[in-house]
Design a protein around this motif. Structure first.
Motif, short mmCIF file in Angstrom:
data_model
loop_
_atom_site.label_atom_id
_atom_site.label_comp_id
_atom_site.label_asym_id
_atom_site.label_seq_id
_atom_site.Cartn_x
_atom_site.Cartn_y
_atom_site.Cartn_z
N UNK A 96 5.84 8.79 2.77
CA UNK A 96 5.79 7.77 1.79
C UNK A 96 6.16 6.36 2.06
N UNK A 97 5.51 5.49 1.93
CA UNK A 97 6.00 4.06 2.15
C UNK A 97 7.29 3.60 1.33
N UNK A 114 -6.60 -2.62 10.88
CA UNK A 114 -6.22 -2.39 9.43
C UNK A 114 -4.96 -3.16 9.03
N UNK A 115 -4.70 -3.67 7.72
CA UNK A 115 -3.55 -3.90 7.39
C UNK A 115 -3.30 -3.43 5.89
N UNK A 116 -2.28 -3.29 5.35
CA UNK A 116 -1.93 -2.49 4.21
C UNK A 116 -2.99 -1.35 4.49
N UNK A 117 -3.69 -0.94 3.46
CA UNK A 117 -4.55 0.11 3.61
C UNK A 117 -6.23 -0.28 3.45
N UNK A 118 -6.35 -1.68 4.04
CA UNK A 118 -7.67 -2.19 4.29
C UNK A 118 -8.17 -1.65 5.69
N UNK A 170 -3.59 9.40 9.12
CA UNK A 170 -2.87 10.57 8.96
C UNK A 170 -2.84 11.10 7.54
N UNK A 171 -2.77 10.31 6.57
CA UNK A 171 -2.86 10.62 5.29
C UNK A 171 -4.10 9.97 4.73
N UNK A 196 0.54 -1.41 0.08
CA UNK A 196 -0.06 0.03 -0.05
C UNK A 196 0.98 1.20 -0.09
N UNK A 197 0.29 2.40 -0.22
CA UNK A 197 0.88 3.62 -0.29
C UNK A 197 0.09 4.64 0.23
N UNK A 198 0.69 5.77 0.61
CA UNK A 198 -0.17 7.06 0.95
C UNK A 198 -0.29 8.06 -0.29
N UNK A 199 -1.11 8.91 -0.23
CA UNK A 199 -1.14 9.72 -1.45
C UNK A 199 -0.14 10.98 -1.14
N UNK A 200 1.17 10.75 -1.25
CA UNK A 200 2.01 11.73 -1.21
C UNK A 200 3.34 11.25 -2.14
N UNK A 201 4.04 12.09 -2.56
CA UNK A 201 5.24 12.06 -3.41
C UNK A 201 6.22 10.97 -2.66
#
Ligand code: 6PG
Length: 256
Positions: A90-91, A157-161, A184-185, A79-84
């Motif tokens: 950022x993961x 939650x796990x990953x972004x589930x 947070x994000x 998974x990833x967060x909506x960031x650069x």
């Protein structure tokens, strides 16, 4: 290290975060070498958050860094967060700094989720395509990764589930955009259950007393309300690697 096993689940408990990272890094190398011996390559999805950072750093050190088949490895992200990628949340950024920048993996073998993209659904669709193409699966087919690393949030939650997310019901898409209001994000991207449960091996790495209550809930029988509990590879291994603090509330049958 304590080990408890049943047909579908293995639990390993290390004394502290450092020895947890040690056994996790060794297990990653073992799974990688077994995959290359069997299939000529190793495909792995890395976990995000803060817990795996110590494991990644350990994996980047000798002799494990030399034992890893980096030239046969394909790296993805759970998974990833909506960031650069250079953002502190950022993961990809975390994994790059702790591991990927220090080992001889060709950049074209690292597939990051472009969290900075302006159209979340397009970001998810692009990653689903990249994952499928890299693994050589046809459209509509679920890719089978050799290893998926996961963490666990205190809400389960796990990953972004995340609990209550409509993406928990996803049965077709392999990657989804998620809006997690409590995170947070909030803008997130995640591999979905079809991919997590198709993996050959899933390893949870969980550390800290603040996780003890949710670890117990996630490993309870019939724990359907906890998103992490619904990760049960249908034809694969499931390994929970915990430190003693995170395992503190587990019932005796789980910690012989
Ligand atoms: C993320 C992760 C997430 C993480 C848990 C645990 O992007 O945040 O993928 O699922 O594994 O939130 O995070 P910590 O390891 O920081 O406790």
């Amino acid at each position: 290290m304590i080990v408890s096993m049943d047909a579908s689940l293995e639990i390993r408990i290390a004394d502290d975060p450092a020895s947890l990272a040690e056994i996790a890094a060794h297990e990653i190398v073992r799974v990688a070498r077994t995959a290359v011996a069997a299939r000529g390559r190793f495909t792995v999805a890395l976990a995000g958050g803060s817990t795996p950072r110590v494991t990644y750093r350990r994996l980047a050190q000798p002799p494990l860094a030399e034992q890893m088949p980096w030239d046969r490895t394909l790296v993805f992200f759970g998974d990833e967060r909506g960031v650069p990628p250079n953002h502190e949340d950022s993961n990809y950024g975390m994994a790059h700094t702790a591991l990927l920048a220090h080992v001889p993996i060709p950049p074209q073998r690292v597939f990051r989720i472009h969290g900075e993209g302006s159209d979340p659904d397009a970001v998810a669709a692009d990653y689903a395509r990249a994952l499928g193409e890299a693994l050589g699966v046809r459209r509509g087919e679920i890719p089978r990764l050799d290893l998926i690393l996961l963490g666990l949030g205190v809400d389960g939650h796990t990953a972004s589930l995340f609990p209550g997310s409509p993406v928990l019901k996803e049965t077709f898409r392999t990657v989804a955009a998620v809006h997690a209001a409590a995170a947070s994000v909030p803008q997130r991207f995640t591999l979905t259950y079809p991919v997590l449960n198709a993996a050959a091996c899933v390893i949870y790495i969980v550390s800290g007393a603040e996780k003890a209550k949710i670890v117990k809930a996630a490993l309870a029988d019939h724990a359907t309300a906890v998103p992490a509990a619904m990760v049960r590879p249908s034809e694969g291994r499931l390994l929970w690697m915990l430190d003693r603090a995170a395992a503190a509330s587990l019932p005796p049958r789980r910690t012989p």
